[in-house]
Design an enzyme around this catalytic site. Structure first.
Site, PDB file in Angstrom:
ATOM      1  N   CYS A   2       0.842  -1.208   0.000  1.00 37.62           N
ATOM      2  CA  CYS A   2       0.000   0.000   0.000  1.00 37.62           C
ATOM      3  C   CYS A   2       0.874   1.254   0.000  1.00 37.62           C
ATOM      4  O   CYS A   2       2.038   1.226   0.331  1.00 37.62           O
ATOM      5  CB  CYS A   2      -0.883   0.010   1.239  1.00 37.62           C
ATOM      6  SG  CYS A   2      -1.850  -1.491   1.415  1.00 37.62           S
ATOM      7  N   ARG A  27       4.261   0.941  -6.594  1.00 35.90           N
ATOM      8  CA  ARG A  27       4.179  -0.048  -5.504  1.00 35.90           C
ATOM      9  C   ARG A  27       3.054  -1.042  -5.741  1.00 35.90           C
ATOM     10  O   ARG A  27       2.900  -2.018  -5.019  1.00 35.90           O
ATOM     11  CB  ARG A  27       3.962   0.678  -4.163  1.00 35.90           C
ATOM     12  CG  ARG A  27       5.063   1.635  -3.795  1.00 35.90           C
ATOM     13  CD  ARG A  27       4.598   2.631  -2.741  1.00 35.90           C
ATOM     14  NE  ARG A  27       4.419   2.017  -1.450  1.00 35.90           N
ATOM     15  CZ  ARG A  27       5.363   1.982  -0.507  1.00 35.90           C
ATOM     16  NH1 ARG A  27       6.540   2.526  -0.754  1.00 35.90           N
ATOM     17  NH2 ARG A  27       5.154   1.437   0.657  1.00 35.90           N
ATOM     18  N   TRP A  75      -3.073  -2.332  -1.732  1.00 34.20           N
ATOM     19  CA  TRP A  75      -2.708  -3.607  -2.376  1.00 34.20           C
ATOM     20  C   TRP A  75      -3.331  -4.664  -1.484  1.00 34.20           C
ATOM     21  O   TRP A  75      -2.895  -4.865  -0.352  1.00 34.20           O
ATOM     22  CB  TRP A  75      -1.191  -3.752  -2.431  1.00 34.20           C
ATOM     23  CG  TRP A  75      -0.723  -5.024  -3.037  1.00 34.20           C
ATOM     24  CD1 TRP A  75      -0.639  -6.236  -2.422  1.00 34.20           C
ATOM     25  CD2 TRP A  75      -0.284  -5.239  -4.376  1.00 34.20           C
ATOM     26  NE1 TRP A  75      -0.172  -7.171  -3.278  1.00 34.20           N
ATOM     27  CE2 TRP A  75       0.060  -6.597  -4.505  1.00 34.20           C
ATOM     28  CE3 TRP A  75      -0.148  -4.425  -5.485  1.00 34.20           C
ATOM     29  CZ2 TRP A  75       0.533  -7.152  -5.681  1.00 34.20           C
ATOM     30  CZ3 TRP A  75       0.332  -4.977  -6.671  1.00 34.20           C
ATOM     31  CH2 TRP A  75       0.653  -6.317  -6.762  1.00 34.20           C
ATOM     32  N   ASN A  99      -0.734   1.238   6.118  1.00 34.46           N
ATOM     33  CA  ASN A  99       0.046   0.293   5.329  1.00 34.46           C
ATOM     34  C   ASN A  99       0.665  -0.683   6.317  1.00 34.46           C
ATOM     35  O   ASN A  99       1.212  -0.290   7.328  1.00 34.46           O
ATOM     36  CB  ASN A  99       1.144   1.031   4.542  1.00 34.46           C
ATOM     37  CG  ASN A  99       1.994   0.062   3.737  1.00 34.46           C
ATOM     38  OD1 ASN A  99       1.561  -1.062   3.478  1.00 34.46           O
ATOM     39  ND2 ASN A  99       3.187   0.486   3.359  1.00 34.46           N
ATOM     40  N   GLY A 100       0.519  -1.982   6.030  1.00 36.06           N
ATOM     41  CA  GLY A 100       1.076  -3.000   6.932  1.00 36.06           C
ATOM     42  C   GLY A 100       0.002  -4.016   7.253  1.00 36.06           C
ATOM     43  O   GLY A 100      -1.017  -4.103   6.587  1.00 36.06           O
ATOM     44  N   GLU A 478      15.667 -22.847 -11.241  1.00 36.29           N
ATOM     45  CA  GLU A 478      15.354 -21.418 -11.041  1.00 36.29           C
ATOM     46  C   GLU A 478      16.612 -20.567 -11.126  1.00 36.29           C
ATOM     47  O   GLU A 478      16.613 -19.502 -11.761  1.00 36.29           O
ATOM     48  CB  GLU A 478      14.652 -21.226  -9.700  1.00 36.29           C
ATOM     49  CG  GLU A 478      14.378 -19.789  -9.305  1.00 36.29           C
ATOM     50  CD  GLU A 478      13.518 -19.021 -10.311  1.00 36.29           C
ATOM     51  OE1 GLU A 478      12.902 -19.648 -11.201  1.00 36.29           O
ATOM     52  OE2 GLU A 478      13.510 -17.778 -10.231  1.00 36.29           O
ATOM     53  N   LYS A 482      17.137 -17.551 -13.805  1.00 34.66           N
ATOM     54  CA  LYS A 482      17.502 -16.173 -13.429  1.00 34.66           C
ATOM     55  C   LYS A 482      18.700 -15.702 -14.242  1.00 34.66           C
ATOM     56  O   LYS A 482      18.737 -14.609 -14.763  1.00 34.66           O
ATOM     57  CB  LYS A 482      17.872 -16.098 -11.927  1.00 34.66           C
ATOM     58  CG  LYS A 482      16.760 -16.031 -10.935  1.00 34.66           C
ATOM     59  CD  LYS A 482      15.826 -14.886 -11.018  1.00 34.66           C
ATOM     60  CE  LYS A 482      14.684 -15.023 -11.959  1.00 34.66           C
ATOM     61  NZ  LYS A 482      13.651 -15.947 -11.822  1.00 34.66           N
ATOM     62  N   GLU A 485      17.905 -15.217 -17.964  1.00 35.64           N
ATOM     63  CA  GLU A 485      17.009 -14.079 -18.223  1.00 35.64           C
ATOM     64  C   GLU A 485      17.731 -12.748 -18.264  1.00 35.64           C
ATOM     65  O   GLU A 485      17.404 -11.880 -19.045  1.00 35.64           O
ATOM     66  CB  GLU A 485      15.963 -13.996 -17.093  1.00 35.64           C
ATOM     67  CG  GLU A 485      14.796 -14.924 -17.233  1.00 35.64           C
ATOM     68  CD  GLU A 485      13.717 -14.568 -16.241  1.00 35.64           C
ATOM     69  OE1 GLU A 485      13.896 -14.830 -15.043  1.00 35.64           O
ATOM     70  OE2 GLU A 485      12.698 -14.027 -16.669  1.00 35.64           O
ATOM     71  N   HIS A 501      24.611 -39.179 -16.919  1.00 31.85           N
ATOM     72  CA  HIS A 501      23.844 -39.791 -18.033  1.00 31.85           C
ATOM     73  C   HIS A 501      23.938 -38.931 -19.283  1.00 31.85           C
ATOM     74  O   HIS A 501      22.967 -38.782 -20.018  1.00 31.85           O
ATOM     75  CB  HIS A 501      22.380 -39.957 -17.598  1.00 31.85           C
ATOM     76  CG  HIS A 501      22.235 -40.871 -16.429  1.00 31.85           C
ATOM     77  ND1 HIS A 501      22.342 -42.237 -16.527  1.00 31.85           N
ATOM     78  CD2 HIS A 501      22.055 -40.610 -15.109  1.00 31.85           C
ATOM     79  CE1 HIS A 501      22.202 -42.787 -15.326  1.00 31.85           C
ATOM     80  NE2 HIS A 501      22.023 -41.816 -14.448  1.00 31.85           N
ATOM     81  N   LYS A 597       6.984  -8.807 -18.444  1.00 30.99           N
ATOM     82  CA  LYS A 597       6.744  -9.186 -17.051  1.00 30.99           C
ATOM     83  C   LYS A 597       5.585 -10.175 -16.955  1.00 30.99           C
ATOM     84  O   LYS A 597       5.576 -11.041 -16.117  1.00 30.99           O
ATOM     85  CB  LYS A 597       6.452  -7.952 -16.194  1.00 30.99           C
ATOM     86  CG  LYS A 597       6.241  -8.255 -14.713  1.00 30.99           C
ATOM     87  CD  LYS A 597       7.436  -8.936 -14.086  1.00 30.99           C
ATOM     88  CE  LYS A 597       7.180  -9.386 -12.667  1.00 30.99           C
ATOM     89  NZ  LYS A 597       8.228 -10.286 -12.141  1.00 30.99           N
TER      90      LYS A 597
END
Ligand code: AGP
Length: 602
Positions: A2, A27, A75, A99-100, A478, A482, A485, A501, A597
């Protein structure tokens, strides 16, 4: 995450608030609102969706003369994105933005409802304004009623409160969520970060945790647990873009550093002392479920693969994983005793969305794990669990992956406790490890400096192998993604036991092997796999708590009692390695070539 803005003074307040909220759009948000008190006039406006909707609603509204005002972009973490859930939240004569996450909001809400308070929203924030007005009934000093209120809040908050009971004062408090105070002459500004007040305020004070107080024209009083305190203003930066990155070089870098905090946010209200709770799930979702199928793309597919080990090992439920773009065309055999889970940061990935629709047409129950409430995948699912990572701006996903993996780990424990497939002792052990995970995500200066130094040696070569076993195999995938990318260097993630193998034929000094060598998971086996590679002159970067003498480079991690804690710590190492290599290659870390994105097309 938020966003908060506040203004006290004689300038036109609506534009200051809306322009300030616009600066906080980065944000992420799904609704917004403002409230203004000018003398005995109190106005409030809220709208879901983009700020344009709020501008449209307020186009005929203008303020004049002195007043106090607050604004907010939300958010969603508790409660859907609706106007009722949007901030500011109204009591009988007061407004609050926040916010929180108020950890004890359920307890406060019950207390207030027992006093006859009628809650309009599903949010934790609304408890603040009603608690203030309850305290103000018996404590007519507005500031001490506010002080009493803040003292009862547990959790993270940055909050502003205005009230008709004191129409020339803004009350503020900060604990765990960012907020600053801006100054220009007698005017006072509040914001979650610098950008909303750049060009308006000239000086700033960054509030510390536990600080609270009140602002009047030309006067700000600050307090903490030890009472009244002085503070020193500093000059406010004029560079908006770097302010959005909070001083980091890239959004991706900022998001790696945010992982520890957003992991904590993701766990709040869900990881309890001796159990896991998901308010957003009706346990009927699991009725007659005998298996789980998880479908996702890219990084989200990797968190899914990780969870498959946990669902079978902990919840004792069969779990298989599908790449959405493959699943859509394979004519899958689907049965109604399978829970279909989709994982998506954006909630808009076309292949994942279409796969979900296929499963629903086949009559399967669906659950989505997503970072964006009200997204297409969330709306299409029977139930959704939000990852609370806040907006992720870097195209290369980091904090979304971390929080997805945490939510999935929580879900395996939740299913285990609901199906009685794990003992209370095992559950407690898992929860203790879970509560330690945010610490494993903290990026130390030493670690980042080490990866910066190391990265200069990995700018060429004929490729990278990231290798691992068990849950560290999806992490290897992953780590390779990264690197690919954002560095554009070729990298593969591979099961360590599979190297012999075929892939080991590639081993030579120009083949860089990033070996994930946890002590809590098959260490001796991974060690012998890496020795085979080293014997063939491959260049080894070992990531392990245990020094490994055959490594050409070595990043030492912490000894831990649980593989998932080692997982998260090694995840940060692979993220920083990719980041630092990309920076040295001069690439656009946040917006890598050819990538979007959110892949909303096939
Ligand atoms: C991850 O770094 C990539 N940006 C990409 O693989 C991404 O994870 C994938 O496109 C899935 O996106 P989603 O999580 O928003 O569905």
């Amino acid at each position: 995450m938020c966003g908060i803005v506040g203004y006290l003074g004689n300038e036109e307040k609506k534009e200051i608030l809306l322009d300030g909220l616009q600066e906080l759009e980065y944000r992420g948000y799904d609704s917004a609102g403002i409230a203004v008190i000018e003398g005995d006039k109190l106005n409030q406006f809220k709208a879901i969706g983009k700020l344009e909707n709020l501008r449209e609603k307020t186009k005929n509204y203008h303020t004049e003369g002195f007043g106090i005002s607050i604004g907010h972009t939300r958010w969603a973490t508790h409660g859907k994105p609706t106007e009722l859930n949007a901030h500011p939240h109204l009591g009988a004569y007061s407004y609050v933005v926040h916010n929180g996450i108020i950890e004890n909001y359920q307890e406060l809400k019950v207390e207030l409802q027992n006093d006859g308070v009628n809650f309009l929203s599903q949010t934790d924030t609304e408890t603040i304004v009603h608690l203030f007005e309850k305290n103000h009934k018996t404590n007519t000093n507005v500031f001490s009623a506010f002080e009493e209120t803040i003292q009862r809040l547990d959790g993270a908050y940055a909050t502003l409160l205005i009230t008709e009971a004191d129409p020339d004062t803004i009350y503020f408090a900060k604990n765990g969520s960012p907020m600053l105070i801006g100054f220009n002459g007698d005017d006072v500004y509040f914001a979650s970060s610098d950008t909303p007040i750049i060009g308006k305020a000239t000086e700033v004070y960054y509030l510390e945790d536990g600080e609270y107080g009140y602002a009047k024209q030309g006067e700000v009083k600050l307090f903490d647990a030890n009472g009244k305190k002085s503070f020193t203003k500093q000059a406010l930066t004029t560079d908006k873009v770097s302010a959005q990155k909070d001083g980091y070089r890239f959004f991706m870098e900022k998001e790696i550093y945010e992982q520890s905090r957003v992991m904590t946010d993701t766990m709040i209200g869900r990881v309890l002392d001796e159990s896991i709770a998901f308010d957003e799930i009706d346990t009927a979702l699991f009725d007659s479920i005998k298996a789980i199928k998880i479908c996702a793309c890219g990084t989200s597919y990797h968190s899914a693969l990780t969870s498959a080990y946990l669902f079978e090992r902990i919840a004792k439920v069969r779990c298989d994983i599908e790449i959405a773009s493959e699943f859509r065309y394979k004519e899958p055999l689907l049965t109604k005793d399978t829970l279909f889970i989709t994982i998506s940061q954006s909630g808009e990935t076309a292949d994942t969305l279409e796969a979900l629709k296929m499963a629903k047409r086949a009559g399967l129950k669906s659950l989505s794990i997503c970072n964006v409430d009200n997204s297409s995948i969330v709306r299409e699912s029977d139930a959704a669990i939000l990852t609370r990572a806040g907006i992720e701006k870097g195209v290369a996903s980091t904090k979304a992956f971390a929080t997805q993996t945490m939510v999935l780990w929580m879900l395996t424990l939740y299913m285990g406790q609901e199906r009685n497939t794990i003992s209370k002792e095992v559950l407690k052990t898992e929860i203790d490890a879970m509560l330690h995970a945010p610490k494993a995500l903290i990026v130390t200066d030493e670690l980042h400096a080490k990866l910066h130094r190391l990265s200069k040696r990995y700018l060429h070569g004929h490729g990278f192998f990231f290798i691992g076993r068990d849950i560290f195999f999806p992490l290897a995938l992953e780590g390779a993604l990264k690197l690919k990318e954002i560095s554009y260097l070729h990298a593969e993630g591979y099961p360590a036991g599979e190297m012999k193998h075929g892939p080991i034929a590639l081993a030579d000094s120009e083949l860089f092997t990033i070996a994930l060598m946890p002590k809590t998971m098959h260490y001796d086996k991974i060690k012998s796999n890496v020795e085979e590679l080293s014997a063939r002159d491959a260049t080894i970067l070992a990531i392990s708590p245990e020094p490994f003498e055959l490594a050409d480079d070595f990043v030492q991690t912490q000894y831990s009692s649980h593989p998932m804690v080692e997982f998260f710590e090694m995840m940060v190492v692979t993220q920083l390695l990719a980041l630092e290599i990309s920076v040295r290659l001069g690439n656009d870390v946040d917006m890598p070539r050819n990538l979007a994105k959110s892949v909303t097309v096939e």
